[in-house]
Enzyme design. Structure first.
Site, PDB file in Angstrom:
ATOM      1  N   ASP A 300      -1.230  -0.867  -8.435  1.00  0.00           N
ATOM      2  CA  ASP A 300      -0.537  -1.403  -7.266  1.00  0.00           C
ATOM      3  C   ASP A 300       0.213  -0.256  -6.588  1.00  0.00           C
ATOM      4  O   ASP A 300       0.383   0.816  -7.181  1.00  0.00           O
ATOM      5  CB  ASP A 300       0.436  -2.493  -7.719  1.00  0.00           C
ATOM      6  CG  ASP A 300       1.224  -3.088  -6.568  1.00  0.00           C
ATOM      7  OD1 ASP A 300       0.649  -3.287  -5.491  1.00  0.00           O
ATOM      8  OD2 ASP A 300       2.431  -3.328  -6.743  1.00  0.00           O
ATOM      9  N   GLU A 404      13.521   1.430   9.962  1.00  0.00           N
ATOM     10  CA  GLU A 404      14.526   1.295  11.012  1.00  0.00           C
ATOM     11  C   GLU A 404      15.939   1.405  10.447  1.00  0.00           C
ATOM     12  O   GLU A 404      16.776   2.144  10.962  1.00  0.00           O
ATOM     13  CB  GLU A 404      14.351  -0.048  11.724  1.00  0.00           C
ATOM     14  CG  GLU A 404      13.109  -0.104  12.601  1.00  0.00           C
ATOM     15  CD  GLU A 404      13.241  -1.163  13.668  1.00  0.00           C
ATOM     16  OE1 GLU A 404      13.678  -2.271  13.322  1.00  0.00           O
ATOM     17  OE2 GLU A 404      12.951  -0.873  14.831  1.00  0.00           O
ATOM     18  N   PHE A 445       6.971  -4.294  18.959  1.00  0.00           N
ATOM     19  CA  PHE A 445       6.010  -3.547  18.155  1.00  0.00           C
ATOM     20  C   PHE A 445       4.853  -4.450  17.729  1.00  0.00           C
ATOM     21  O   PHE A 445       5.021  -5.640  17.488  1.00  0.00           O
ATOM     22  CB  PHE A 445       6.696  -3.004  16.898  1.00  0.00           C
ATOM     23  CG  PHE A 445       5.734  -2.593  15.822  1.00  0.00           C
ATOM     24  CD1 PHE A 445       5.132  -1.343  15.861  1.00  0.00           C
ATOM     25  CD2 PHE A 445       5.417  -3.451  14.782  1.00  0.00           C
ATOM     26  CE1 PHE A 445       4.247  -0.965  14.879  1.00  0.00           C
ATOM     27  CE2 PHE A 445       4.531  -3.083  13.796  1.00  0.00           C
ATOM     28  CZ  PHE A 445       3.939  -1.836  13.840  1.00  0.00           C
ATOM     29  N   THR A 581      -3.625  -2.739  -3.099  1.00  0.00           N
ATOM     30  CA  THR A 581      -2.328  -3.145  -2.566  1.00  0.00           C
ATOM     31  C   THR A 581      -2.493  -4.227  -1.513  1.00  0.00           C
ATOM     32  O   THR A 581      -3.532  -4.317  -0.848  1.00  0.00           O
ATOM     33  CB  THR A 581      -1.586  -1.933  -1.962  1.00  0.00           C
ATOM     34  OG1 THR A 581      -0.343  -2.358  -1.411  1.00  0.00           O
ATOM     35  CG2 THR A 581      -2.409  -1.261  -0.885  1.00  0.00           C
ATOM     36  N   GLY A 582      -1.471  -5.024  -1.359  1.00  0.00           N
ATOM     37  CA  GLY A 582      -1.442  -6.016  -0.290  1.00  0.00           C
ATOM     38  C   GLY A 582      -0.799  -5.484   0.968  1.00  0.00           C
ATOM     39  O   GLY A 582      -0.698  -6.184   1.971  1.00  0.00           O
ATOM     40  N   ASP A 583      -0.352  -4.220   0.931  1.00  0.00           N
ATOM     41  CA  ASP A 583       0.366  -3.631   2.054  1.00  0.00           C
ATOM     42  C   ASP A 583      -0.591  -3.179   3.153  1.00  0.00           C
ATOM     43  O   ASP A 583      -1.811  -3.170   2.994  1.00  0.00           O
ATOM     44  CB  ASP A 583       1.210  -2.452   1.567  1.00  0.00           C
ATOM     45  CG  ASP A 583       2.508  -2.331   2.356  1.00  0.00           C
ATOM     46  OD1 ASP A 583       2.593  -2.917   3.447  1.00  0.00           O
ATOM     47  OD2 ASP A 583       3.430  -1.646   1.879  1.00  0.00           O
ATOM     48  N   LYS A 677      -7.626  -8.653  -5.982  1.00  0.00           N
ATOM     49  CA  LYS A 677      -7.342  -7.565  -6.929  1.00  0.00           C
ATOM     50  C   LYS A 677      -8.059  -7.819  -8.251  1.00  0.00           C
ATOM     51  O   LYS A 677      -8.676  -6.911  -8.826  1.00  0.00           O
ATOM     52  CB  LYS A 677      -5.830  -7.443  -7.163  1.00  0.00           C
ATOM     53  CG  LYS A 677      -5.038  -6.913  -5.987  1.00  0.00           C
ATOM     54  CD  LYS A 677      -3.572  -6.732  -6.378  1.00  0.00           C
ATOM     55  CE  LYS A 677      -2.764  -6.134  -5.243  1.00  0.00           C
ATOM     56  NZ  LYS A 677      -1.361  -5.856  -5.623  1.00  0.00           N
ATOM     57  N   ASP A 697       3.750  -4.153 -10.888  1.00  0.00           N
ATOM     58  CA  ASP A 697       5.104  -4.606 -11.209  1.00  0.00           C
ATOM     59  C   ASP A 697       5.432  -5.967 -10.637  1.00  0.00           C
ATOM     60  O   ASP A 697       6.501  -6.511 -10.909  1.00  0.00           O
ATOM     61  CB  ASP A 697       6.137  -3.597 -10.696  1.00  0.00           C
ATOM     62  CG  ASP A 697       6.292  -3.657  -9.182  1.00  0.00           C
ATOM     63  OD1 ASP A 697       5.263  -3.810  -8.494  1.00  0.00           O
ATOM     64  OD2 ASP A 697       7.430  -3.548  -8.698  1.00  0.00           O
ATOM     65  N   ASN A 700       2.024 -10.595  -7.868  1.00  0.00           N
ATOM     66  CA  ASN A 700       0.703 -10.487  -7.264  1.00  0.00           C
ATOM     67  C   ASN A 700      -0.223  -9.569  -8.048  1.00  0.00           C
ATOM     68  O   ASN A 700      -1.415  -9.474  -7.755  1.00  0.00           O
ATOM     69  CB  ASN A 700       0.816  -9.998  -5.815  1.00  0.00           C
ATOM     70  CG  ASN A 700       1.457  -8.632  -5.721  1.00  0.00           C
ATOM     71  OD1 ASN A 700       2.407  -8.326  -6.446  1.00  0.00           O
ATOM     72  ND2 ASN A 700       0.951  -7.788  -4.850  1.00  0.00           N
TER      73      ASN A 700
END
Length: 1070
Positions: A300, A404, A445, A581-583, A677, A697, A700
């Protein structure tokens, strides 16, 4: 029994860990009052109250919240791995229901779809009494496993609980995990059992033939009428006689050995994370040796490779780079030491030159001021005061996690403080002076735009557009008058090589006429019914032009300690690493560069497609482009998103996709669901035949951790679900280096040696019964005393297996970490396979032959003892038994590569134990009525000169062949392991190790280039080799409420509305 006790202990530990989750509490409305109950007691239809920071126990529909416009933030990293928060908004029909009385009077029903595993979909309808039906979508649903953030409280109605929740629907059935060594051993035991049956049948045939040939002359042994039914009886006799050929004691030995190995992992101080006082934990000991054979590592990203912390590291303003303080000369540092440097938890910016240039009239002073002002104004952060402190909230789980808030906090430490936000303005404090900027418009954005802009009226009354975004979109909108473009681009490339995420910063001054014309167009686009977002983005394009470049920021998505070094070491150990990864894809690519998984010279294959046909065409084209290099490791990186992967895992192209992935040195899969995954891991596990390890960790990651051969959980910030479902738990990704390269390699060598030795010593002793059958007429007579046979594995040869299985080392820890190529030896399984197993059995067969027939021939003509007594079969048996114990113990010494006091105790102690036992056992009868046939045997044996002659000759004859073979192998087929061991030996003996070190390095290079990654030369747009400059944005896009609506709902100049009437009532209830 020992195995059962060990399993009970390990299962109890898992039970206690699961109990911590199952006994979590939550507040629900029962009998018109708030009550605290456990998660398992939550029912469908309950009204649940959750507070900031709490994990949600079930899937629920949001009723109300403490935030403006009844919104709330939830962290979904446990579900999809994304670090940015998601916004959820309650229905207006329920937004005012907050008190116990209002909630108790709530009456109606919710109709919704059946339980499913899709996180991003939900179809339901709310039917309130005397009101029209209201549709419910995913924007009103809070899922189990998500965490409430930046929201004081929420209320929700439970719709799914337990295994019906979407989180549990994504879980997989826990597979039974057994190590590869155990599987090979079980097969060999089965073959050995068949061999035992064959030996028994051969002995039965021998008995029949012997009786046919000699039966008439030995009427006192066999009766004629007995022969007709003796075959079945003889078969049973010989099976009982040879049954010890299969070492039942091996199971007990392995259980104890593996349990102690697991304790070594638990006690390892090098894997002790002192900050949280967390040790590594082996939650199972059955897979210890599997750690030494890992070929594919699935990791992950969020919380595993990274710390979930964004830090402002560097910047470039007006062509001058700041933040390289460590590279300055000592003179420059002393000169600037009087200026404050900025080192905080979310800002590691350490270059006092910036403030020095700003305060001392440097030519770039105006650029610096505008740059810092822009970063204080152009964002969606909300400030909240806690006494004299200002807490910044942003659209991610914590201000430390978002770019940000990291920038705003960094500006605060530079003296530009964002202090207040109202629906129409922001206020900043610059060196003690307040300035208010009127916010006219926010140009939001999105992933397509890759930028964010705000139009403000400055304190001086001027109209100005501030913009920050990816360099690719900013540079194409710069004015011809913009300066510092070349210098800034050079600095951006420098930041990218360091793995930093960058944002370009620019502005444009607007005239009133220009702004009014655009505002008319903007209002028109805002009211379009169809394709409103597209119309707005086209409208934004009209005004976002002719920018003047100010500079760029560099933000580090902070990696855990030593992650790049660990990945480099694991790659040298021939472990292929896939990041699942889910990112977002941009974030994942940037992290892959930061941790050195993808290098600058590596070609990238990116698959971002939205149909099965397009995916199939792309994969087929790439496979054909690779040609003969397909399925061989090439210097390539494959990057694929979850949408494309859905098609890539289709049965028609699944195999082609796998071949393409296996052809790449690194694989990066983004935007994956937990089930995807697990599917990736399962695909490699089933079709490649290599050992897989998954590490994560979050919740997911549970699916892939359970699916892999070995699952490792990291005790991180996303709860304990990953740890509780893992086989091994560690606190940092870098600890994986020692877990695999040291403990894994050691355990594999130890377990395999222990197994081979146990089979060897059993074959040596019990095949002797077969040889003895040839001289006793296949009568089933044993040559050894009964208790001696029983105590062979229990007492006389029990210590050497423990010595090999617990304390053996192929080489030192330092060498294993210095030369990760050594891991390939255990990884390839060359130390334990079918060939090695049967070679050891053949060796044992030869030894048993020598151990029986040499003493047999020595006593062929019998021997007359003192007093005229002659010897019997047991006299020969004690000869042989003693030689067997000595030989197998010395064989353990020959197998030992790391001698220590335990090795000496095990080997020499075992021989002494037998001799002492033999001496005592010969005098037991008749004091103790057992073993009368052993009475006086020690006197007869020890005074026999033949015994002492054989005591030295027979073991030497047996082991000479092994010694010669080992010497030839270590001389003619030297591996890196032999070179390293010789270098260690030279150090131990205080010889000069330089010559050995040179040989080791030469062998190391030879191993590295034995199968190097193939260099590919490909001409296609699909193969990208440019270094991506990942832009740092973590804002929520396409949410239920727009960014502009959200931040305009805040007014931090007023005290926050106290909407928690129920809080006070709950306090009274307590």
């Amino acid at each position: 029994m020992v195995s059962g006790i060990k399993e009970i202990v390990e299962d109890y530990k898992r039970h206690m860990a699961d109990k911590l989750v199952n006994t979590k509490t939550v507040i629900v409305l029962r009998e018109n009052t708030w009550k605290t109950i456990m998660w398992k007691e939550v029912n469908v239809g309950d009204i649940v109250k959750a507070s900031n920071g709490q994990f949600l126990p079930a899937d629920m529909v949001l009723i109300s919240s403490s935030e403006p416009q009844v919104t709330c933030y939830v962290a979904t990293s446990n579900l999809d791995g994304e670090t940015n928060l998601k916004i959820r908004q309650a229905l207006s029909e329920t937004s005012e229901m907050q008190t116990e009385k209002q909630l108790s009077s709530l009456s109606g029903k919710i109709e919704c779809e059946g339980p499913n595993r899709h996180f991003n979909t939900f179809v339901g309808t709310l039917y309130l009494n005397d009101k029209s039906p209201v549709p419910i979508g995913p924007d009103q649903v809070l899922l189990r496993g998500t965490q409430l953030k930046n929201t004081q409280w929420i209320l929700g109605i439970v719709v799914y609980t337990g295994f019906e929740t979407k989180f549990m629907q994504n879980s997989i059935k826990l597979p039974l995990k057994r190590s590869n060594v155990e599987k090979v051993t079980n097969v060999q035991i089965l073959v050995l059992f068949l061999l035992l049956l064959a030996m028994s049948l051969v002995s039965c045939v021998g008995a029949i033939l012997w009786n046919e040939w000699y039966g008439e002359g030995i009427w006192y042994i066999r009766m004629k009428e007995y022969i007709s039914y003796s075959l079945g009886f003889d078969l049973l006799v010989f099976i009982i006689l040879y049954h010890n050929l299969i070492p039942i004691s091996l199971l007990v030995t392995l259980e104890i050995v593996k349990y102690i190995q697991a304790m070594f992992i638990n006690w390892d101080e090098d894997m002790h994370y002192r900050r949280n006082d967390v040790y590594a934990m082996a939650r199972t000991s059955n897979l210890n040796e599997e750690l030494g054979q890992v070929k594919y590592l699935f990791s992950d990203k969020t919380g595993t490779l990274t710390c979930n912390i964004m830090t402002f590291k560097k910047c470039t303003i007006a062509g001058i780079i700041y933040g390289n303080q460590s590279e300055k000369s000592d003179t420059d540092i002393r000169k600037l030491s009087l200026s404050p440097s900025v080192i905080t938890e979310s800002c590691e910016f350490n270059d006092p030159r910036l403030l020095y240039n700003f305060e001392n009239g440097h030519p770039t002073k105006d650029y610096i001021k505008e740059f810092l002002t822009l970063l204080c104004v152009c964002h969606t952060v909300v400030p909240e005061r806690d006494g004299n402190n200002i807490i910044y909230q942003a659209s991610s789980p914590d201000f430390l996690l978002t770019d940000e808030a990291a920038l705003v906090k960094g500006m605060k430490n530079l003296g530009f403080v964002f202090t207040a936000r109202t629906p129409t303005s922001v206020t900043i404090e610059v060196m003690g002076e307040n300035f208010t900027f009127e916010i006219l418009n926010i140009l939001e954005f999105s992933s397509n735009r890759k930028r964010m802009s705000v139009i403000v009226r400055t304190p001086t009354g001027n109209l100005r557009l501030y913009c920050k975004g990816a360099d690719t979109v900013i540079y194409e909108r710069l004015s011809e008058d913009s300066r510092f473009m070349k210098e800034t681009l050079t600095h951006l490339e420098y930041f990218a090589k360091e793995g930093l995420r960058t944002l370009c910063v620019a502005y444009a001054d607007l005239s009133e006429e220009e702004y009014q014309q655009w505002l008319t167009q903007y209002r028109k686009a805002s009211t379009v019914i169809q394709n409103r977002m597209q119309s707005l983005e086209e409208c934004y394009e009209y005004i976002e032009k002719k920018f003047l470049l100010l500079g760029a920021t560099a933000i580090e998505d902070r990696l855990q300690a030593r992650v790049p070094e660990t990945i480099t070491t694991l790659l040298k150990a021939n472990i292929r690493i896939w990041v699942l990864t889910g990112d977002k894809q941009e974030t994942a690519i940037n992290i892959a560069y930061s941790c050195k998984l993808i290098s600058a010279h590596m070609f990238r294959i990116q698959l971002n497609l939205n149909s099965l046909e397009a995916t199939q065409q792309a994969i087929t084209w790439h496979c054909e482009a690779l040609g003969t290099q397909l399925s061989k490791e090439n210097d390539l990186a494959l990057i694929i998103d979850g949408e494309t992967l859905k098609y890539a895992l289709h049965s028609e192209i699944k195999r082609s996709f796998l071949n393409l992935a296996l052809s790449c040195r690194a694989v990066l899969c983004c935007r994956l669901s937990p089930l995807q995954k697990a599917e990736i891991v399962d695909l490699v596990k089933k079709h490649v035949g290599a050992i897989t390890l998954a590490i994560g960790d979050g919740a997911n990651d549970v699916g892939m951790i359970q699916m892999a051969h070995v699952g490792v959980g990291i005790s991180g910030n996303e709860g304990m679900l990953a740890t509780n479902n893992s086989d091994y738990a560690i606190a940092q990704f870098s600890y994986l280096e020692k877990l695999l390269l040291v403990h894994g390699a050691w355990n594999h060598f130890r377990v395999t040696k222990c197994i081979l030795y146990c089979f060897y010593k059993n074959v040596v002793l019990y095949v002797i019964e077969l040889w003895f059958a040839f001289v006793n007429g296949f009568s089933g007579q044993i040559v050894f005393e009964h208790w001696c046979i029983s105590l062979y594995n229990v007492l006389f040869t029990s210590l050497p297996p423990f010595s090999l299985g617990i304390f053996e080392q192929c080489c030192s820890q330092k060498s294993l970490l210095a030369y990760p190529q050594l891991y390939k030896i255990s990884q390839a399984g060359n130390t334990f396979n079918t060939k090695v197993f049967w070679f050891q059995c053949l060796n044992a067969l030869i030894h048993s032959f020598i151990l029986f027939w040499m003493p047999m021939k020595m006593l062929e003509h019998d021997m007359v003892l003192q007093g005229g007594y002659t010897t019997d079969y047991l006299f020969l048996g004690n000869f042989i038994y003693t030689y067997v114990v000595v030989t197998v113990c010395l064989k353990a010494g020959l197998e030992t590569q790391s001698w220590n006091k335990f090795s000496h105790i095990a080997i020499w102690g075992s021989i002494i134990i037998w001799l002492v036992f033999f001496a005592i056992y010969s005098f037991v009868w008749p004091t103790i009525p057992i073993a009368p046939e052993m009475a006086g045997q020690v006197k007869m044996v020890l005074v026999c000169p033949y015994f002492w002659l054989g005591f030295f000759i027979v073991p030497i004859v047996c082991l000479t062949l092994n010694l010669i073979w080992k010497s030839i192998r270590n001389t003619c087929k030297r591996t890196l392991l032999e070179e390293v061991r010789e270098m260690e030996s030279s150090r131990a003996q205080k010889f000069h190790p330089t010559i050995f070190r040179k040989r080791v390095e030469a062998k190391k290079v030879q191993m590295i280039f034995a199968t190097p990654p193939h260099e590919v030369v490909l001409q296609s747009e699909s193969f990208d080799q440019s270094i991506p400059r990942g832009y740092a944005f973590s804002q929520v896009e396409q949410a239920v409420i727009t960014q502009e609506e959200l931040i305009r709902s805040y007014n931090t100049t007023k005290s926050k509305q106290d909407k928690v009437t129920m809080d006070s009532s709950h306090s009274r209830q307590k």
